[in-house]
Structures are given as structure tokens and as C-alpha cells.
Design a protein around this motif. Structure first.
Motif, PDB file in Angstrom:
ATOM      1  N   ARG A   1      41.262  37.607  36.892  1.00  0.00           N
ATOM      2  CA  ARG A   1      41.385  38.672  37.878  1.00  0.00           C
ATOM      3  C   ARG A   1      41.484  38.071  39.274  1.00  0.00           C
ATOM      4  O   ARG A   1      40.692  37.195  39.630  1.00  0.00           O
ATOM      5  CB  ARG A   1      40.178  39.604  37.802  1.00  0.00           C
ATOM      6  N   LYS A   2      42.416  38.548  40.056  1.00  0.00           N
ATOM      7  CA  LYS A   2      42.552  38.080  41.419  1.00  0.00           C
ATOM      8  C   LYS A   2      41.487  38.684  42.310  1.00  0.00           C
ATOM      9  O   LYS A   2      41.217  39.881  42.263  1.00  0.00           O
ATOM     10  CB  LYS A   2      43.933  38.416  41.986  1.00  0.00           C
TER      11      LYS A   2
ATOM     12  N   TYR B   1      40.652  33.508  42.375  1.00  0.00           N
ATOM     13  CA  TYR B   1      40.550  34.347  41.187  1.00  0.00           C
ATOM     14  C   TYR B   1      39.140  34.322  40.627  1.00  0.00           C
ATOM     15  O   TYR B   1      38.394  33.347  40.801  1.00  0.00           O
ATOM     16  CB  TYR B   1      41.541  33.892  40.114  1.00  0.00           C
TER      17      TYR B   1
ATOM     18  N   ALA C   1      51.701  35.871  38.474  1.00  0.00           N
ATOM     19  CA  ALA C   1      50.744  36.898  38.858  1.00  0.00           C
ATOM     20  C   ALA C   1      51.458  38.235  38.967  1.00  0.00           C
ATOM     21  O   ALA C   1      52.678  38.291  39.126  1.00  0.00           O
ATOM     22  CB  ALA C   1      50.061  36.552  40.183  1.00  0.00           C
TER      23      ALA C   1
END
Length: 123
Positions: A98-99, A110, A50
Motif C-alpha cells: 500500500r502506498k 509504501y 503502481a
């Protein structure tokens, strides 16, 4: 609307390298941390790497630390995963996402997952 598209996977031999790309659109990319996960056949989806929204901080699973590098280009809304010295155990479908809130390490934190790109490493 929101699109996340992984590419760059393929069939390689042990020791080879690949660079995966994650192209995004429809979201404020530079505002979000992004991550890579992978899921091997018959296995659960597992954290790989990440990167923070600024690119200043990166995080790696121990299984790939020293071999994989995550990076991002906020000008092109793209995340990369450079993979070196690939091993058969790296064989998996690789996802970019996408976090949201919470942990960098948990898939449940996510959103906006891509469709994945297959990496197969032969021995």
C-alpha cells in the motif's frame, strides 16, 4: 489485522506470461494507491508498477513498460500485475504494498507489504 498476500508466481520460460494477484484485507483498499516492487537475488528492491486509488492513473518502470499491466478491482480489494514476454532479468521476488505519502516510485513510501511471490524465468 492488515493482510496483503501475493500469489501467482512460478517458474516459466522466456516469452511466457504470468498474472500476479495481490489480495488485501483489513484496510480501506479503495482509499489507497497500490504498487508492485521486485527484488532479484543480490539486488535492491526496485519499483515495478503502481496504480492510483481510483485506477485512473498507472505508473511503470521503463524496464517493464509495454510488457506489464497493473490493474485493480476495488470490489474485491485485489491488485493484479499481468506480465507478458517475461525475460530472465524479470526473475525476482515480487511484492505488493500500500502506498503511503510521497513518491509512487520509492519503496520507503509504501506500507503494509506482503510476503512476496517468486517469479523465475528460465532461458
Amino acid at each position: 489485522q492488515v493482510k496483503v498476500v501475493e500469489s501467482g508466481g512460478g517458474l516459466v520460460h522466456t516469452g511466457d506470461s504470468l498474472r500476479l494477484s495481490c489480495a488485501t484485507s483489513g484496510l480501506p483498499f479503495s482509499n489507497y494507491a497500490m504498487g508492485w516492487f521486485r527484488q532479484g537475488p543480490g539486488k535492491e528492491r526496485h519499483f515495478v508498477a503502481a496504480i492510483s486509488y481510483s485506477g485512473l492513473m498507472t505508473f511503470y518502470d521503463d524496464s517493464v513498460k509495454g510488457r506489464f499491466t497493473i490493474s485493480r478491482d476495488n470490489a474485491s480489494d485485489t491488485v493484479y500485475l499481468q506480465m507478458h514476454n517475461l525475460q530472465p532479468e524479470d526473475t525476482a521476488l515480487y511484492y505488493c504494498a500500500r502506498k503511503g505519502g510521497g513518491s509512487y516510485y520509492l519503496a520507503s513510501d509504501y506500507e503494509d507489504w506482503g510476503q512476496g511471490t517468486q517469479v523465475t524465468v528460465s532461458s
